[in-house]
Design a protein around this motif. Structure first.
Motif, mmCIF file in Angstrom:
data_model
loop_
_atom_site.group_PDB
_atom_site.id
_atom_site.type_symbol
_atom_site.label_atom_id
_atom_site.label_comp_id
_atom_site.label_asym_id
_atom_site.label_seq_id
_atom_site.Cartn_x
_atom_site.Cartn_y
_atom_site.Cartn_z
ATOM 1 N N ARG A 25 57.089 49.106 36.602
ATOM 2 C CA ARG A 25 56.602 48.650 37.902
ATOM 3 C C ARG A 25 57.233 47.309 38.228
ATOM 4 N NH1 ARG A 25 51.926 48.355 34.513
ATOM 5 N NH2 ARG A 25 51.290 46.212 34.067
ATOM 6 N N SER A 62 55.720 44.447 39.029
ATOM 7 C CA SER A 62 54.940 43.264 38.669
ATOM 8 C C SER A 62 54.213 43.526 37.353
ATOM 9 C CB SER A 62 53.929 42.938 39.766
ATOM 10 O OG SER A 62 53.026 41.937 39.357
ATOM 11 N N GLY A 78 51.313 42.231 36.490
ATOM 12 C CA GLY A 78 49.878 42.319 36.707
ATOM 13 C C GLY A 78 49.086 41.243 35.985
ATOM 14 N N GLU A 112 52.053 33.916 30.848
ATOM 15 C CA GLU A 112 50.767 33.521 31.446
ATOM 16 C C GLU A 112 50.537 32.021 31.353
ATOM 17 O OE1 GLU A 112 47.852 36.630 29.746
ATOM 18 O OE2 GLU A 112 49.823 37.039 28.908
ATOM 19 N N ASP A 132 49.181 48.895 31.016
ATOM 20 C CA ASP A 132 48.176 48.913 32.089
ATOM 21 C C ASP A 132 47.292 47.679 31.997
ATOM 22 O OD1 ASP A 132 49.160 51.284 32.952
ATOM 23 O OD2 ASP A 132 47.520 52.532 32.228
ATOM 24 N N VAL A 133 47.097 46.990 33.109
ATOM 25 C CA VAL A 133 46.326 45.748 33.129
ATOM 26 C C VAL A 133 45.001 45.963 33.837
ATOM 27 C CG1 VAL A 133 46.273 43.354 33.955
ATOM 28 C CG2 VAL A 133 48.395 44.319 33.063
ATOM 29 N N ASN A 134 43.915 45.577 33.186
ATOM 30 C CA ASN A 134 42.586 45.659 33.783
ATOM 31 C C ASN A 134 42.484 44.654 34.932
ATOM 32 O OD1 ASN A 134 39.606 44.490 33.825
ATOM 33 N ND2 ASN A 134 39.476 46.599 33.083
ATOM 34 N N GLU A 135 42.113 45.110 36.103
ATOM 35 C CA GLU A 135 42.113 44.255 37.294
ATOM 36 C C GLU A 135 41.059 43.157 37.223
ATOM 37 O OE1 GLU A 135 41.795 46.549 40.813
ATOM 38 O OE2 GLU A 135 43.675 47.649 40.497
ATOM 39 N N ARG A 136 39.976 43.415 36.506
ATOM 40 C CA ARG A 136 38.892 42.429 36.454
ATOM 41 C C ARG A 136 39.201 41.291 35.470
ATOM 42 N NH1 ARG A 136 32.480 43.587 34.934
ATOM 43 N NH2 ARG A 136 31.790 41.411 35.168
ATOM 44 N N HIS A 179 42.258 40.932 33.778
ATOM 45 C CA HIS A 179 43.684 40.616 33.737
ATOM 46 C C HIS A 179 44.245 40.709 32.315
ATOM 47 C CE1 HIS A 179 43.175 39.311 37.853
ATOM 48 N NE2 HIS A 179 42.270 38.425 37.484
#
Length: 529
Positions: A11, A13, A15, A261, A381-385, A387
């Protein structure tokens, strides 16, 4: 025309978000590098009896700072998850980089299980020491529980789960690392002052009084000298100590794994890697010197020799539950339980709060491999809540739990020491980084911000000597009865670790080729932020 990055990476980004402060990285490195090491320093004094330990720390510190600089360059050149791996994969050959970091990942993952499992030992020291001091059998029994397999497994699992939770709450987890880091430094200062106020004569008198053995101090020394312990010259001992001292310094590359990060990447990475290593060097010199000052070099070296070889010593037998936990010796002198607990915190806390950054690091390497299509894409895969790469975190915890159980119930796993993996992996990184201006000139000119001095690439000027030093350290380590005993389990484990890395990379190359993805194109680009 389609975006080239979009066609090769999973992808556009990552995330992930930049929420790691510079001082959080600094304290994370302090905990990761020093956690558990004070006990090892005292326990392994007998490996270089009579050594000038300050000289050995300084000798090893110079190439360690050079290695730290190389990791710093990597982190600011490719500030992404698994930044040091990403750098090596672009500055050398991706197969070399993946196999190298696959071995490091296994070493770190085993260490996650080991240090979680050994976490119970700190509570054994705490309660056993209080029980012996107060002659309280209930406290002694409580301390003994933490040395049992069941007690160690229970505490190990609790520590691992707590570390994973802290690692999963983003900036709040890094705030936890920052606060506990400050507490550990403050408690360490108190510990150093307490040690500075103790003399061997005071301790000798206190030891005889507590054990009821006349000349208990001298009895410990005479036991070892009559059982083969001999002291070498300080300079030769300093050289002899290099492999263990070098091991005391490792783990400082891990901030590069979360460089994607970091806030203020250049300052953050400099503080979290290079400055932190320099600080750790000062810490080790002070810790070792003050312990030898307080309790005497010959006594502590003899005590470590008895502990390692299970010799019969009346004094040691009475205090065997304390092992090489020197705050108990201080308690015998000053009778200050509050100070004893502060000193215990100084030992225990870095070992405890280093777990969350270690979990973060392990997940970021999995994340980077998934982005490079070596591992399944789901690992990125990154958890949206929160991060975080949730599936990678779950896998890391599972591997850590397996490590706890292996160390508890499969005794042979403890024979397989990871020291040699660190030496090999750091050495390969130093060599490939030194070669990068010549074998990957386009990448070097485009990505590396620190280039030449007097027409010579700085990474080459530093990387080649560091590689030479690590070859020497590996030579000294090979066959060492503690760091790398040469036997079937150690050799077989090294073959399995590196061979499995090659097989994973080759399998991913074939699978991607069948899907029409050219992996060579991936490693011509830096992953998107």
């Amino acid at each position: 025309m389609p975006d080239k990055n979009q066609s090769v990476f999973i992808r556009q980004s990552s995330g992930l978000v930049r929420e790691v402060s510079p001082w959080a990285s600094f304290f994370a490195t302090f905990g990761l590098v020093t956690g558990g090491i004070p006990i090892l320093i005292v326990s392994w004094l007998y490996l270089a009896p009579g050594a000038n330990w300050t000289l050995s720390y300084l000798i090893s510190l110079l190439p360690t700072l050079g290695m730290a600089f190389l990791f710093y360059v990597a982190s600011i050149s490719t500030p992404r998850s698994g930044g040091d791996y990403v750098f090596q994969a672009r500055s050398s050959h991706p197969l070399v980089a993946f196999v190298n970091y696959w071995a490091l990942w296994i070493a770190f993952a085993l260490s996650l299980g080991l240090y979680s499992y050994l976490g119970a030992q700190w509570f054994a020291y705490l309660f056993s020491g209080l029980g012996l001091f107060y002659n309280d059998q209930a406290l002694i029994n409580l301390g003994s529980f933490f040395t049992t397999t069941l007690g160690s497994v229970i505490v190990g699992i609790i520590i691992l789960i707590m570390g994973a939770i802290v690692a999963s709450i983003g900036k709040y987890g890094w705030s936890f690392v920052f606060v506990t880091g400050i507490i550990s430094i403050l408690s360490t200062i108190v510990t150093f002052v307490a040690l500075a106020l103790i003399s061997p004569s005071q301790f000798s008198s206190a030891l005889s009084s507590f054990t009821g053995v006349n000349n208990a101090y001298d009895e410990v020394i005479s036991t070892t000298t009559s059982n083969g312990l001999s002291f070498v010259s300080p300079f030769y001992g300093a050289l002899l100590a290099i492999p263990v001292v070098w091991y005391y310094y490792v783990w400082y590359n891990l901030p590069a794994s979360w460089s994607g990060e970091m806030k203020k990447i250049k300052y953050n990475s400099l503080l979290g890697i290079v400055v932190a290593v320099l600080f750790v060097g000062v810490y080790y010199i002070l810790f070792t010197s003050l312990n030898l000052h307080a309790f005497g070099e010959r006594f502590l070296t003899s005590w470590s020799y008895i502990s390692a070889n299970s010799l019969n010593s009346t004094v040691y037998n009475d205090l065997s539950t304390m092992g090489t936990f020197t705050p108990f010796f201080a308690l015998l002198v000053n009778h200050n339980v509050f100070l004893y607990i502060i000193m215990w915190i100084a030992f225990w806390l870095p070992n405890f709060y280093s777990n969350p950054p270690l979990v973060v690091s392990l997940t970021r390497y999995l994340f980077a491999w998934a982005f490079d299509r070596i591992m399944p894409e789901k690992l990125a895969d990154v958890n949206e809540r929160f991060h975080i790469p949730l599936i990678s975190t779950i896998i890391t915890v599972i591997v850590g739990l397996i490590g706890v159980l292996l160390y508890a119930y499969v005794s042979s796993i403890s024979i397989v020491d990871v020291t040699v993996i660190f030496e090999i992996s750091y050495g390969i990184f130093a060599l490939t980084t030194a070669l990068s201006p010549f074998i990957k000139r386009n990448f070097f000119n485009r990505a590396v911000p620190i280039k030449n001095i007097g027409g010579i690439p700085i990474v080459s000027l530093i990387g080649f000597p560091v590689f030479g030093f690590l070859l020497y350290a590996l030579y000294q380590t090979w066959g060492n009865p503690v760091l790398l005993p040469i036997n079937f389990p150690t050799i077989f484990s090294l073959v399995i670790i590196y061979a499995s890395g090659i097989m994973i990379y080759v399998a991913s190359y074939i699978i991607n080729k069948e899907r029409g993805i050219q992996m060579n194109l991936i490693f011509e680009e830096i992953p998107p932020e």
